[in-house]
Design a protein around this motif. Sequence first.
Motif, PDB file in Angstrom:
ATOM      1  N   CYS A 120      31.409  40.945  38.113  1.00 38.64           N
ATOM      2  CA  CYS A 120      32.665  40.419  37.572  1.00 38.64           C
ATOM      3  C   CYS A 120      32.700  38.890  37.666  1.00 38.64           C
ATOM      4  CB  CYS A 120      33.846  41.018  38.318  1.00 38.64           C
ATOM      5  SG  CYS A 120      35.424  40.592  37.561  1.00 38.64           S
ATOM      6  N   CYS A 155      35.081  37.173  38.685  1.00 38.91           N
ATOM      7  CA  CYS A 155      36.024  36.680  39.696  1.00 38.91           C
ATOM      8  C   CYS A 155      35.358  36.377  41.035  1.00 38.91           C
ATOM      9  CB  CYS A 155      37.147  37.679  39.897  1.00 38.91           C
ATOM     10  SG  CYS A 155      36.637  39.149  40.802  1.00 38.91           S
ATOM     11  N   SER A 164      34.064  38.664  43.080  1.00 43.97           N
ATOM     12  CA  SER A 164      34.237  39.772  44.032  1.00 43.97           C
ATOM     13  C   SER A 164      32.906  40.427  44.372  1.00 43.97           C
ATOM     14  CB  SER A 164      35.167  40.834  43.436  1.00 43.97           C
ATOM     15  OG  SER A 164      34.565  41.404  42.274  1.00 43.97           O
ATOM     16  N   CYS A 218      36.180  46.075  38.171  1.00 43.55           N
ATOM     17  CA  CYS A 218      36.970  44.954  38.684  1.00 43.55           C
ATOM     18  C   CYS A 218      37.938  44.467  37.603  1.00 43.55           C
ATOM     19  CB  CYS A 218      36.029  43.860  39.188  1.00 43.55           C
ATOM     20  SG  CYS A 218      36.835  42.673  40.255  1.00 43.55           S
ATOM     21  N   HIS A 219      37.582  43.431  36.871  1.00 38.89           N
ATOM     22  CA  HIS A 219      38.555  42.802  35.965  1.00 38.89           C
ATOM     23  C   HIS A 219      38.491  43.274  34.513  1.00 38.89           C
ATOM     24  CE1 HIS A 219      39.652  39.922  39.159  1.00 38.89           C
ATOM     25  NE2 HIS A 219      40.706  39.677  38.413  1.00 38.89           N
TER      26      HIS A 219
HETATM   27 ZN   LIG Z   1      36.933  40.767  39.154  1.00 30.63          ZN
END
Ligand SMILES: [Zn+2]
Length: 294
Positions: free
Chosen positions: A14, A16, A18, A25-26
Amino acid sequence: MYDGLPTPGRNDECWCGSGKKYKKCHLSFDERLEALYEAGEEVPPRDLLKTAEDIAGVKHSAEVNIGVLDYVAERIGPGVTTEQIDQWVHDYTVEHDAIPAPLNYEGFPKSVCTSVNEVVCHGIPSSDEVLKEGDIVNVDCSTIRDGYFSDSSRMFCIGEVSPEAADLVRVTKEAVEEGLKAVKPWGHLGDVGAVVNEYAKAHGYSVVREFGGHGIGLEFHEDPFVSFVTEPGTGPIMVPGLMFTIEPMINAGAQEIDMSDPNGWTVRTEDRSLTAQWEVQLVITEDGYELLSW
Ligand SMILES: [Zn+2]
């Protein structure tokens, strides 16, 4: 995607940070952003959204930002010069491994803005400016620590101030608190400004149009501009991860300002009425917001 930024494959990491797969995730978050954009909403680009690492960095910076205002609060009073406040802010900040963000910012000559009485914002500290009983002063501190920016400001009443001055300072703080109640993930940023504006007007005050809050975190001033003269249901979507300040400048008199000071910085109310400002910094979360500096 709407923002033109690269989007990972379903099984890739992802964006982000993570470490999770994008699909876990996103992915659905991004689909929601895209759908809002397709529906005609103003959606912040994803590179404005702060990761957990960013938020931790800003909190570390905000420890100094809050600490320096507490330090000023313990010492400010009649007879103190705004130059002295600048010295406190500078020394406290550098002693805590941080940098005062205003210093040399676009040529600003000092480490803090000190805005007294009719000064709306960007007052420049001076050894000639001695605070006296009855003054109201905004001290606006901005801090860089390990590359992360924090920013907040408070009003200080010097000794006994007039009931009119005390009311303006209190109502301006309350306006920020009312604005915070309108901060809701996936809501419109314009809702916040509308609440602040209504609250100020209900007390007979006016809100400055030309200056407002701003995105912040990896830069001093990021998008979006946060206006406090907005209509409900307008403006960018408050997407989780969006970080910005709420900092209305509220005038006891008319909302017009005077930017003619030859120093190029100091802004005054045009009618020379008193003005006040409080500033907080926050980040939108999945279920509300987190206050980062105040
Ligand atoms: Zn994410």
